[in-house]
Design a protein around this motif. Structure first.
Motif, PDB file in Angstrom:
ATOM      1  N   ALA A 110      -3.447  -8.990  -4.773  1.00 19.06           N
ATOM      2  CA  ALA A 110      -1.523  -9.048  -4.968  1.00 19.06           C
ATOM      3  C   ALA A 110      -1.843 -10.986  -3.856  1.00 19.06           C
ATOM      4  O   ALA A 110      -0.861 -11.306  -4.198  1.00 19.06           O
ATOM      5  CB  ALA A 110      -0.917  -8.131  -4.745  1.00 19.06           C
ATOM      6  N   MET A 111      -2.334 -10.298  -2.702  1.00 12.17           N
ATOM      7  CA  MET A 111      -1.643 -11.306  -1.188  1.00 12.17           C
ATOM      8  C   MET A 111      -2.309 -13.247  -1.884  1.00 12.17           C
ATOM      9  O   MET A 111      -1.999 -13.904  -1.698  1.00 12.17           O
ATOM     10  CB  MET A 111      -1.872 -10.751   0.106  1.00 12.17           C
ATOM     11  N   LYS A 112      -3.764 -12.338  -2.047  1.00 15.01           N
ATOM     12  CA  LYS A 112      -4.306 -13.759  -2.585  1.00 15.01           C
ATOM     13  C   LYS A 112      -3.530 -14.068  -3.976  1.00 15.01           C
ATOM     14  O   LYS A 112      -3.598 -15.725  -3.830  1.00 15.01           O
ATOM     15  CB  LYS A 112      -5.505 -13.863  -2.986  1.00 15.01           C
TER      16      LYS A 112
ATOM     17  N   THR B 139       0.779  -0.640   0.519  1.00  7.14           N
ATOM     18  CA  THR B 139      -0.047  -0.140   0.067  1.00  7.14           C
ATOM     19  C   THR B 139       0.544   1.573  -0.140  1.00  7.14           C
ATOM     20  O   THR B 139      -0.156   2.585  -0.669  1.00  7.14           O
ATOM     21  CB  THR B 139      -1.177   0.057   1.217  1.00  7.14           C
ATOM     22  N   LYS B 140       2.296   1.326   0.998  1.00 10.19           N
ATOM     23  CA  LYS B 140       2.534   2.622   1.230  1.00 10.19           C
ATOM     24  C   LYS B 140       3.950   2.911  -0.103  1.00 10.19           C
ATOM     25  O   LYS B 140       4.784   3.810  -0.594  1.00 10.19           O
ATOM     26  CB  LYS B 140       3.428   2.896   2.057  1.00 10.19           C
ATOM     27  N   THR B 141       4.454   1.891  -0.836  1.00  7.54           N
ATOM     28  CA  THR B 141       5.086   1.816  -1.847  1.00  7.54           C
ATOM     29  C   THR B 141       4.802   0.855  -3.080  1.00  7.54           C
ATOM     30  O   THR B 141       5.462   2.309  -3.613  1.00  7.54           O
ATOM     31  CB  THR B 141       6.373   0.528  -1.071  1.00  7.54           C
ATOM     32  N   LYS B 142       4.228   0.385  -3.226  1.00  7.24           N
ATOM     33  CA  LYS B 142       4.095   0.193  -4.637  1.00  7.24           C
ATOM     34  C   LYS B 142       2.440   1.066  -4.826  1.00  7.24           C
ATOM     35  O   LYS B 142       2.237   1.235  -6.172  1.00  7.24           O
ATOM     36  CB  LYS B 142       3.549  -1.493  -3.900  1.00  7.24           C
ATOM     37  N   GLY B 143       1.782   1.961  -3.813  1.00 10.11           N
ATOM     38  CA  GLY B 143       0.676   2.188  -3.710  1.00 10.11           C
ATOM     39  C   GLY B 143      -0.835   1.536  -4.198  1.00 10.11           C
ATOM     40  O   GLY B 143      -1.870   2.401  -4.969  1.00 10.11           O
ATOM     41  N   TYR B 144      -0.305   0.405  -4.070  1.00  9.78           N
ATOM     42  CA  TYR B 144      -2.349  -0.718  -3.469  1.00  9.78           C
ATOM     43  C   TYR B 144      -2.939   0.258  -3.023  1.00  9.78           C
ATOM     44  O   TYR B 144      -2.988   0.514  -1.839  1.00  9.78           O
ATOM     45  CB  TYR B 144      -1.764  -1.867  -4.343  1.00  9.78           C
ATOM     46  N   THR B 145      -4.421  -0.363  -3.171  1.00 14.97           N
ATOM     47  CA  THR B 145      -5.186   0.143  -2.576  1.00 14.97           C
ATOM     48  C   THR B 145      -5.434  -1.038  -1.740  1.00 14.97           C
ATOM     49  O   THR B 145      -4.374  -2.289  -1.900  1.00 14.97           O
ATOM     50  CB  THR B 145      -6.626  -0.077  -3.223  1.00 14.97           C
ATOM     51  N   LEU B 146      -6.301  -0.831  -0.373  1.00 17.39           N
ATOM     52  CA  LEU B 146      -6.179  -1.992   0.075  1.00 17.39           C
ATOM     53  C   LEU B 146      -6.793  -3.201  -0.373  1.00 17.39           C
ATOM     54  O   LEU B 146      -6.593  -4.354  -0.073  1.00 17.39           O
ATOM     55  CB  LEU B 146      -7.146  -1.499   1.908  1.00 17.39           C
ATOM     56  N   LYS B 147      -8.435  -3.308  -1.927  1.00 16.72           N
ATOM     57  CA  LYS B 147      -8.787  -3.742  -2.091  1.00 16.72           C
ATOM     58  C   LYS B 147      -7.506  -4.597  -3.384  1.00 16.72           C
ATOM     59  O   LYS B 147      -7.173  -6.205  -3.431  1.00 16.72           O
ATOM     60  CB  LYS B 147      -9.383  -3.755  -2.974  1.00 16.72           C
ATOM     61  N   GLY B 148      -6.884  -3.543  -3.689  1.00 15.33           N
ATOM     62  CA  GLY B 148      -5.708  -4.219  -4.923  1.00 15.33           C
ATOM     63  C   GLY B 148      -4.605  -5.278  -3.748  1.00 15.33           C
ATOM     64  O   GLY B 148      -3.841  -6.326  -4.054  1.00 15.33           O
ATOM     65  N   ALA B 149      -4.410  -5.099  -3.111  1.00 18.22           N
ATOM     66  CA  ALA B 149      -3.006  -5.780  -1.754  1.00 18.22           C
ATOM     67  C   ALA B 149      -3.625  -6.821  -1.244  1.00 18.22           C
ATOM     68  O   ALA B 149      -2.565  -7.978  -1.696  1.00 18.22           O
ATOM     69  CB  ALA B 149      -2.940  -4.959  -0.486  1.00 18.22           C
ATOM     70  N   LYS B 150      -5.407  -7.296  -0.744  1.00 16.95           N
ATOM     71  CA  LYS B 150      -5.594  -8.641  -0.900  1.00 16.95           C
ATOM     72  C   LYS B 150      -6.166  -9.331  -1.722  1.00 16.95           C
ATOM     73  O   LYS B 150      -5.313 -10.393  -1.739  1.00 16.95           O
ATOM     74  CB  LYS B 150      -7.104  -7.956  -0.299  1.00 16.95           C
TER      75      LYS B 150
END
Length: 108
Positions: A76-78, A63-74
Motif C-alpha cells: 500500500a505504501m509503495k 496494520t492496526k487500524t486497517k488490518g493490513y499485514t506487513l506485506k500488505g502495508a508495504k
C-alpha cells in the motif's frame, strides 16, 4: 503530547508509548521497512526523527487500524504512499478529537 512539539528526536521508549507498541515491534519494523532509519548514539540507543515517526504512524495505521499485514502495508505504501500517509494523519487527528470530546464529556 504538547511538550513533544519542540522535540526533534524521540527515544524508542517514547515512540513505543506513543503508538502503544513494544520496542521489539519497532525494531522489527525497522528491519521490514528500510525507510525507518533511527539515529543510534554511541551506546546504540535508537532515536526516531519526525520523519521516522510519520512513517511509523502510517505503518501503525495500516496494520492496526486497517488490518493490513506487513506485506500488505508495504504494498500500500509503495503504490500510494501520500494517500496512506494522509489517511493515517486524518485518523490520528480524529482520535485526538475523540479523546478531547470524551474528556469534556467526563467533566460535565
Amino acid at each position: 503530547m504538547e511538550e513533544d512539539i519542540e522535540r526533534s528526536y524521540f527515544s524508542i521508549g517514547d515512540t513505543s508509548k506513543m503508538f502503544d507498541l513494544t520496542p521489539a515491534t519497532l525494531r522489527y519494523w525497522e528491519k521490514e521497512f528500510s525507510e525507518i532509519k533511527p539515529f543510534k548514539n554511541k551506546k546504540g540507543e535508537r532515536y526516531y526523527s519526525r520523519q521516522d515517526i510519520d512513517l511509523i504512524k502510517t505503518i501503525h495505521y495500516l496494520t492496526k487500524t486497517k488490518g493490513y499485514t506487513l506485506k500488505g502495508a508495504k504494498e500500500a505504501m509503495k503504490n500510494n504512499f501520500m494517500k496512506e500517509t494522509y489517511n493515517a494523519h486524518i485518523a490520528s487527528t480524529l482520535l485526538k478529537i475523540k479523546d478531547l470530546l470524551l474528556e469534556i464529556k467526563e467533566g460535565l
